[in-house]
Design an enzyme around this catalytic site. Structure first.
Site, PDB file in Angstrom:
ATOM      1  N   GLU A  34      43.564  40.247  30.893  1.00  0.00           N
ATOM      2  CA  GLU A  34      44.601  40.762  31.787  1.00  0.00           C
ATOM      3  C   GLU A  34      45.707  41.460  31.002  1.00  0.00           C
ATOM      4  O   GLU A  34      46.233  42.482  31.436  1.00  0.00           O
ATOM      5  CB  GLU A  34      45.185  39.635  32.647  1.00  0.00           C
ATOM      6  CG  GLU A  34      44.223  39.108  33.705  1.00  0.00           C
ATOM      7  CD  GLU A  34      43.762  40.175  34.693  1.00  0.00           C
ATOM      8  OE1 GLU A  34      44.426  41.218  34.836  1.00  0.00           O
ATOM      9  OE2 GLU A  34      42.704  39.977  35.311  1.00  0.00           O
ATOM     10  N   GLY A  58      48.153  50.571  22.241  1.00  0.00           N
ATOM     11  CA  GLY A  58      49.522  50.907  22.647  1.00  0.00           C
ATOM     12  C   GLY A  58      50.317  49.697  23.119  1.00  0.00           C
ATOM     13  O   GLY A  58      49.784  48.598  23.249  1.00  0.00           O
ATOM     14  N   TYR A  88      52.115  38.932  37.915  1.00  0.00           N
ATOM     15  CA  TYR A  88      50.743  39.370  38.149  1.00  0.00           C
ATOM     16  C   TYR A  88      49.763  38.577  37.277  1.00  0.00           C
ATOM     17  O   TYR A  88      48.777  38.015  37.773  1.00  0.00           O
ATOM     18  CB  TYR A  88      50.571  40.878  37.861  1.00  0.00           C
ATOM     19  CG  TYR A  88      49.109  41.223  37.754  1.00  0.00           C
ATOM     20  CD1 TYR A  88      48.318  41.279  38.895  1.00  0.00           C
ATOM     21  CD2 TYR A  88      48.503  41.402  36.517  1.00  0.00           C
ATOM     22  CE1 TYR A  88      46.954  41.511  38.808  1.00  0.00           C
ATOM     23  CE2 TYR A  88      47.145  41.639  36.416  1.00  0.00           C
ATOM     24  CZ  TYR A  88      46.375  41.693  37.570  1.00  0.00           C
ATOM     25  OH  TYR A  88      45.025  41.907  37.471  1.00  0.00           O
ATOM     26  N   ASP A 131      49.253  43.598  41.721  1.00  0.00           N
ATOM     27  CA  ASP A 131      49.482  44.723  40.804  1.00  0.00           C
ATOM     28  C   ASP A 131      49.299  46.022  41.589  1.00  0.00           C
ATOM     29  O   ASP A 131      49.253  46.011  42.829  1.00  0.00           O
ATOM     30  CB  ASP A 131      48.518  44.650  39.613  1.00  0.00           C
ATOM     31  CG  ASP A 131      47.074  44.910  40.038  1.00  0.00           C
ATOM     32  OD1 ASP A 131      46.785  44.845  41.253  1.00  0.00           O
ATOM     33  OD2 ASP A 131      46.240  45.180  39.160  1.00  0.00           O
TER      34      ASP A 131
END
Ligand code: SF4
Length: 365
Positions: free
Chosen positions: A39, A83, A122, A140
């Site tokens: 996740e 990232g 979330y 989400d």
């Protein structure tokens, strides 16, 4: 949705999921460690991109103990290219927190999971429902899209109250026996059928329950009024070589964008005083004042600028070259170090650095 339809809706949706669910490595069992990692990796990143990272990460760090003890360089190397590097650092901190305060066990409710570093509502909902079968939604962007369309709910998702609003709307639709599968069905439907621009309603298993489909208003949902404004910033990246031909790299501060990673030295154009000097002179002044470094031969490399985009920022980066002619040049005041060309790719690199090195023709061949 009519309360009499809820049970049939759940059965239809879960039957579709059972036949069509994506075969993903973190779905092999309900291990909370794997659900959590997946996740976090999937935030802002597509499944196909995440798959090889997930495999490498879990091979190198198969459990909380390994993650808690990993050294920073290896951690960033495993994350390199994904990232938003603070996510990786938070994973390690959270693993340490879970070992120190929770006896190495994940809490089993969404409310408790939100106390763990880096776990928001979330991710907490996803872990609690998938790993522990707690009947909570995982709200989400997919959930906003699917449920706003399904119910023709025009709550503005750019508002801060959107998440609690949709959590409340979704809650009575969750099947008590299989909340985790239901949440994953929403993820899969949002990724493959109820997509942002082109929902494939004719293939949709819950079409019969979808209000926006019946009224032909699918693309009016979700409602979003505020656009994210990207700030445009002009930067200069410097290819600086010393007398031995090594290249200067800058270590980014731990906090903030590209935290802890190395890049070519970057200077924000707005930090340079070009009122009475040329740009190369301004760069010399900047490096002399800030880092006690005497750059020579500063010049525009006249390469196509590198563009790099973050959620809130749009960087245009111009490449300049320079030399540090003094063989004794001391970089004690500069947050970085020299590396020979052959070792330029050895550090954990942001995608941005790869782009810069490529544009400057310094990538490893
Ligand atoms: S019918 Fe269309 S709009 Fe409605 S949930 Fe399915 S794909 Fe989305």
């Amino acid at each position: 949705m009519n309360p009499n339809d809820v049970a049939a809706f759940q059965t239809t949706f879960l039957t579709w999921y059972d036949t069509n669910k994506r075969d993903l490595p973190w779905r092999q069992n309900h291990d909370p460690y794997l659900v959590w990692l997946s996740e976090v990796m999937l935030q802002q990143t597509q499944v196909q991109t995440v798959l090889p990272y997930f495999q490498r990460f879990t091979q190198a760090l198969p459990n909380l103990t390994a993650l808690a003890q990993v050294d920073e360089t290896q951690l960033l190397k495993l994350w390199e290219g994904l990232g938003y590097y603070s996510r990786a650092r938070n994973l390690k901190k959270a693993a340490q927190q879970l070992l120190a305060d929770y006896d190495g066990q994940f809490p089993t409710t969404a409310a408790e999971l939100e106390n763990i570093i880096g776990i928001g509502p979330y991710t907490a909902g996803a872990i609690a429902s998938i790993a522990f079968q707690q009947v909570v939604p995982a709200v989400d962007g997919n959930a906003y899209r699917v449920f706003s369309r399904l119910l023709a709910d025009d709550f503005d998702i750019s508002q801060s109250k959107a998440r609690p609003h949709f959590a409340q709307v979704i809650q009575p639709l969750l099947p008590p026996q299989r909340p985790g599968d239901f949440n994953q069905a929403v993820m899969d439907l949002g990724a493959s059928i109820c997509t942002t621009k082109d929902p494939a309603c004719l293939l949709c298993p819950i079409q019969a329950y979808c209000t926006s489909y019946q009224t032909g208003t699918q693309l009016d949902f979700p409602v979003k009024t505020k656009k994210i404004r990207q700030k445009k910033v002009q930067l200069i990246a410097l290819v600086i070589q010393n007398a031995q031909g090594a290249y200067l790299l800058q270590q980014r501060p731990e906090q903030g964008l590209l935290g802890g990673l190395t890049t070519l030295p970057l200077v924000d154009l707005s930090d340079l005083d070009v009122t009475e000097q040329t740009l190369p002179q301004a760069l010399q002044t900047y490096f002399a004042h800030n880092y006690n470094l005497a750059l020579t031969q500063v010049q525009d490399l006249k390469l196509k600028p590198v563009v790099h985009v973050f959620t809130h920022l749009h960087w245009t980066i111009h490449l300049f070259g320079a030399k540090l002619g003094d063989p004794q040049a001391d970089v004690a005041y500069f947050p970085g170090y020299f590396v020979p060309k052959a070792r330029l790719g050895d550090q954990a690199q942001a995608t941005l650095q790869k782009k810069l090195l490529k544009r400057a023709d310094l990538s490893k061949k």
